[in-house]
Design a protein around this motif. Structure first.
Motif, short mmCIF file in Angstrom:
data_model
loop_
_atom_site.label_atom_id
_atom_site.label_comp_id
_atom_site.label_asym_id
_atom_site.label_seq_id
_atom_site.Cartn_x
_atom_site.Cartn_y
_atom_site.Cartn_z
N LEU A 166 1.24 7.82 -48.43
CA LEU A 166 0.43 8.94 -49.28
C LEU A 166 -0.32 9.82 -48.58
N ARG A 167 -1.51 8.62 -48.25
CA ARG A 167 -2.76 9.10 -46.85
C ARG A 167 -2.62 11.00 -46.78
N PHE A 168 -0.75 10.84 -46.12
CA PHE A 168 -0.62 12.33 -45.94
C PHE A 168 -0.01 12.92 -47.01
N HIS A 169 0.08 12.70 -47.94
CA HIS A 169 0.89 14.02 -48.68
C HIS A 169 0.14 14.79 -48.99
N ARG A 170 1.57 15.92 -48.31
CA ARG A 170 1.17 17.37 -48.23
C ARG A 170 0.16 17.85 -46.94
N GLN A 171 0.10 16.66 -45.91
CA GLN A 171 -0.76 16.99 -45.00
C GLN A 171 0.10 16.96 -43.22
N THR A 221 -3.39 9.15 -55.94
CA THR A 221 -3.58 7.87 -54.57
C THR A 221 -4.11 8.95 -53.00
N ALA A 222 -3.46 10.15 -52.86
CA ALA A 222 -3.99 11.16 -51.52
C ALA A 222 -5.55 11.46 -51.83
N ARG A 223 -5.65 11.69 -53.07
CA ARG A 223 -7.34 12.01 -53.54
C ARG A 223 -8.08 10.96 -53.94
N GLN A 224 -7.59 9.65 -53.74
CA GLN A 224 -8.49 8.32 -53.56
C GLN A 224 -8.74 8.26 -52.48
N ILE A 225 -7.49 8.07 -50.86
CA ILE A 225 -7.68 7.64 -49.96
C ILE A 225 -8.90 8.69 -49.63
N ALA A 226 -8.40 10.15 -49.55
CA ALA A 226 -9.58 10.93 -48.65
C ALA A 226 -11.00 10.55 -49.46
#
Length: 237
Positions: free
Chosen positions: A125-130, A212-217
């Protein structure tokens, strides 16, 4: 004499190379990491040709310019590194740190027809849409046309999967880029192991994945602490 900023940049990049070797992410004397020099615009550090990542020291790193040409250093630079990193640093200005590897599990996904990093684990999820994908393999990157094609494909993303080849991860500094490289391999490892059971992946829904991606970022302090810990462990402080 190197400036304090350049000294620290050398330590960060050399530490990342040593850590990548320790984690099994290196491949012989191939692959390359590069980093924009903070106080020398248009110049970049890159690992030398012919040295194992386990033996690269801060003063072994070579300075190249935005065209990939050697400026300073006692070692040579592997030819594909000139093309790949030179073009990415020119075409993607915010790619201060560029890491290219053939690390095992991420590369395994590059070998699959339609291989994709699936949003099935928290690490993914760290890489969601990345993530971007280059689906055509055209041999070694030894010309401007191929290098430019790769650089343009990476633009707007932090990760690029290269079909039948490996991956490129980029970031604004070594800490963020290396942390992403580390967690990319972990996410790919978990996916390959899970798919090896023959059972379907349990995918995470778009709403939760995006949140979750926003949280990790928002907790990039962890990335910086990771690099600091590696510098202590590997003697770069």
């Amino acid at each position: 004499m190197d400036s304090p900023a350049l000294v620290e940049a050398r330590k960060d990049l050399a530490c990342a190379l040593r850590a990548a070797h320790r984690l099994g992410l290196s491949e012989g004397v191939c692959n390359h990491f590069s980093l924009a020099v903070p106080d020398r615009p248009g110049l970049f550090l890159i690992n030398p040709q012919g040295l194992l990542w386990s033996e690269v020291g801060a003063d072994d790193l070579v300075l190249i310019d935005a065209d990939g040409r050697k400026v300073e250093g006692r070692h040579d630079v592997e030819p594909t590194a000139f093309f790949i990193h030179g073009w990415i640093h020119r075409a993607v200005p915010d790619a201060a740190c560029v890491l290219h590897t053939h690390m095992p599990f991420a590369t395994a996904l590059c070998l699959l027809q339609g291989g994709r990093l699936e949003m099935a684990s928290q690490n993914a999820l760290r890489f969601h849409r990345q993530v971007a994908y280059e689906n055509e393999y055209n041999g070694l990157v030894l010309d401007d046309a191929e290098a430019e094609r790769i650089a343009r494909r990476l633009a707007g993303h932090t990760v690029l999967f290269l079909a039948n080849h490996g991956v490129i991860v980029r970031g604004p500094n070594v800490a963020w880029a290396f942390d992403d490289l580390y967690y990319l391999e972990r996410a790919c490892m978990h996916q390959v192991l899970a798919q090896g059971t023959g059972k379907p992946l349990k995918l995470i829904g778009e709403t939760v994945a995006a949140r979750t991606a926003r949280q990790i970022a928002g907790e990039r302090q962890q990335s910086e602490l990771h690099l600091k810990a590696l510098r202590r462990a590997l003697g770069f402080d």
